[in-house]
Design a protein around this motif. Sequence first.
Motif, PDB file in Angstrom:
ATOM      1  N   VAL A  56       0.869  -1.186   0.000  1.00  0.00           N
ATOM      2  CA  VAL A  56       0.000   0.000   0.000  1.00  0.00           C
ATOM      3  C   VAL A  56       0.896   1.224   0.000  1.00  0.00           C
ATOM      4  O   VAL A  56       1.847   1.315   0.763  1.00  0.00           O
ATOM      5  CB  VAL A  56      -0.910   0.019   1.246  1.00  0.00           C
ATOM      6  CG1 VAL A  56      -1.754   1.301   1.267  1.00  0.00           C
ATOM      7  CG2 VAL A  56      -1.819  -1.206   1.288  1.00  0.00           C
ATOM      8  N   SER A  57       0.600   2.187  -0.889  1.00  0.00           N
ATOM      9  CA  SER A  57       1.407   3.405  -0.932  1.00  0.00           C
ATOM     10  C   SER A  57       0.593   4.510  -1.587  1.00  0.00           C
ATOM     11  O   SER A  57      -0.256   4.235  -2.415  1.00  0.00           O
ATOM     12  CB  SER A  57       2.694   3.140  -1.709  1.00  0.00           C
ATOM     13  OG  SER A  57       3.606   4.181  -1.523  1.00  0.00           O
ATOM     14  N   ASP A  58       0.757   5.797  -1.218  1.00  0.00           N
ATOM     15  CA  ASP A  58       1.633   6.231  -0.164  1.00  0.00           C
ATOM     16  C   ASP A  58       0.786   6.770   0.983  1.00  0.00           C
ATOM     17  O   ASP A  58       0.076   7.764   0.781  1.00  0.00           O
ATOM     18  CB  ASP A  58       2.571   7.326  -0.703  1.00  0.00           C
ATOM     19  CG  ASP A  58       3.351   7.997   0.406  1.00  0.00           C
ATOM     20  OD1 ASP A  58       4.246   7.363   0.994  1.00  0.00           O
ATOM     21  OD2 ASP A  58       3.014   9.150   0.729  1.00  0.00           O
ATOM     22  N   GLY A  59       0.890   6.146   2.125  1.00  0.00           N
ATOM     23  CA  GLY A  59       0.149   6.616   3.288  1.00  0.00           C
ATOM     24  C   GLY A  59       1.058   7.266   4.304  1.00  0.00           C
ATOM     25  O   GLY A  59       0.698   7.390   5.473  1.00  0.00           O
TER      26      GLY A  59
ATOM     27  N   THR B  73      -4.467   9.894  -1.473  1.00  0.00           N
ATOM     28  CA  THR B  73      -3.781  10.883  -0.634  1.00  0.00           C
ATOM     29  C   THR B  73      -3.224  10.188   0.593  1.00  0.00           C
ATOM     30  O   THR B  73      -3.589   9.058   0.909  1.00  0.00           O
ATOM     31  CB  THR B  73      -4.750  11.983  -0.126  1.00  0.00           C
ATOM     32  OG1 THR B  73      -5.755  11.363   0.694  1.00  0.00           O
ATOM     33  CG2 THR B  73      -5.412  12.747  -1.258  1.00  0.00           C
ATOM     34  N   ILE B  74      -2.359  10.905   1.317  1.00  0.00           N
ATOM     35  CA  ILE B  74      -1.795  10.365   2.546  1.00  0.00           C
ATOM     36  C   ILE B  74      -2.906  10.064   3.551  1.00  0.00           C
ATOM     37  O   ILE B  74      -2.873   9.036   4.240  1.00  0.00           O
ATOM     38  CB  ILE B  74      -0.758  11.368   3.128  1.00  0.00           C
ATOM     39  CG1 ILE B  74       0.249  10.671   4.009  1.00  0.00           C
ATOM     40  CG2 ILE B  74      -1.410  12.476   3.912  1.00  0.00           C
ATOM     41  CD1 ILE B  74       1.396  11.604   4.446  1.00  0.00           C
ATOM     42  N   ALA B  75      -3.910  10.948   3.637  1.00  0.00           N
ATOM     43  CA  ALA B  75      -4.986  10.757   4.616  1.00  0.00           C
ATOM     44  C   ALA B  75      -5.817   9.532   4.254  1.00  0.00           C
ATOM     45  O   ALA B  75      -6.127   8.698   5.115  1.00  0.00           O
ATOM     46  CB  ALA B  75      -5.872  12.005   4.697  1.00  0.00           C
ATOM     47  N   ALA B  76      -6.164   9.405   2.972  1.00  0.00           N
ATOM     48  CA  ALA B  76      -6.954   8.251   2.536  1.00  0.00           C
ATOM     49  C   ALA B  76      -6.196   6.958   2.825  1.00  0.00           C
ATOM     50  O   ALA B  76      -6.756   5.991   3.346  1.00  0.00           O
ATOM     51  CB  ALA B  76      -7.277   8.366   1.048  1.00  0.00           C
TER      52      ALA B  76
END
Lengths: 300, 300
Positions: B141-144, B247-250
């Motif tokens: 999974v990327s990008d968190g 997005t990072i938040a998602a």
Amino acid sequence: MAYSKFSELVEKCKQKPHTKTVAVAGAADEHVLEAIVEAEKIDLVRPILIGNTDEIENVLRKLGEDPADYRMIHAETAADCGIEAVELIKNGEAEFIMKGMLDTKDVLKPLVKKENGLHTGRAMCVFAYTEVPQMKRLLAVSDGGMIPYPTLEQKKDIVLNCVDVLHKLGVENPSVAVLAAVEKVNPKMVETVDAAALIEMNRNGEIPGCEIVGPVSFDIAMSKEIAKTKKYDCPYCGDFDMFLVPTIAAGNLMHKAMVLCGGSKMAGVVVGAKVPVVLTSRGASTEEKFVSLALASLIS
Amino acid sequence: MAYSKFSELVEKCKQKPHTKTVAVAGAADEHVLEAIVEAEKIDLVRPILIGNTDEIENVLRKLGEDPADYRMIHAETAADCGIEAVELIKNGEAEFIMKGMLDTKDVLKPLVKKENGLHTGRAMCVFAYTEVPQMKRLLAVSDGGMIPYPTLEQKKDIVLNCVDVLHKLGVENPSVAVLAAVEKVNPKMVETVDAAALIEMNRNGEIPGCEIVGPVSFDIAMSKEIAKTKKYDCPYCGDFDMFLVPTIAAGNLMHKAMVLCGGSKMAGVVVGAKVPVVLTSRGASTEEKFVSLALASLIS
């Protein structure tokens, strides 16, 4: 008093002295009518079925029902179904709407039409009520369904909408977590900046009747223990009434992960107008359909 | 051949004829050294400990270790720790970096410095390898973790970075799901527009060595059955190698929901430079720390 389980919502709805009437826009569908017929049988709702009456009658017969037992209104097009449903609300004949086999816009367009007087002026959103095995109370999640990238003003509307619903459900001063990837306000992450702004609006009375906290990450919001370990000082962790998500994608991905990986259950109602609109997903379980109807009934 | 469990990664790493050397930047911390000492004992890595050597020795003694058994490099400041670690990589004395008790930027700044020749020119991201009970293979999974709102160009870099890693792990033609709230390209949702653009880049050879699919929602990407019900025609559903999040938040909310509600496990490595950087979270389990070290070791 907050609800802790879906079944409590359905029970509460059944116990009401007055059974609410739902206008079913686009009723000529087996999936929609099955839910309605079952809900009517346990006195959850009284339906008025809108659509092609020949087709509605055929489906009812297929379900073993006598069409004569149901009130129907003929409407040829999807747009007409929506208009008829809103007319029933305006006339006081129905108290909320269920979206059947038509596009959401076919219902929302007449619903928010100024002349109809049913719009609150607020952005509408999906109030997704969620039963989470890890939490003691039902959790509202919004908006994972209508507004792709809510502005601060729209986030304010989303919170106001959902707090109204929670008040109607008996939650006195709901706690709202503004979710983000981090806990610090970071000018590069708009959701953290918005969190600070929403807290300020909460303090100065622009968003009354609730307690807003954030920015806060999912793990801290979900768990008192993790909050303690990460030294996040807030009494609501593990026990929030609402999660405000930053975007439709974030809400949708998070919520589906909770349902698909975590066994959470979800029921959804569109809120923000003077009456709620039930959305049913083809894949929803009977319980989820009942809860959506009970929820809309309790808050309409 | 894709890995299906974390334990397989650790086993594979132990079986390698050559044990990789890790430069531990900011090693004077019990949590960091505990992981390193344990990993060294099972031949997962050879460490070089960078930091205040007096403090490192104290912690090692506290853990029942003889400081004389460990190679150390004294560095007074966090910035110096990062510089020393990158020097070891440049000299060929270490093969990857582990970030200890310092800010990520203290390591990344010298790592991406042009003169050091370790930058690939691509945006860096967190490769979060995930063991999901509902899936047959490990999922990237990327990008968190690094880029708040990746542009299309940065999303391309994220995919290129992660596909490189997956190739190194033996996954020949990884399948990549570009996640969104919906399956249709909608000009109001940039993640859906980017999905179409990434697929085009995949087709025209700009993003080679993988198969890109999307936009696709979480439930369809996770389940062959749901994909079938929703008539989404794609052979990878339920079996993707990578999820690209908008997005990072998602990514962060979705991933934490998978871990906290769904019992998924996660190990993270920063990728995009010529060597990977292991990040360890204070709250990570021993297994997760081992997997992060094994992962970095296998791809460095």
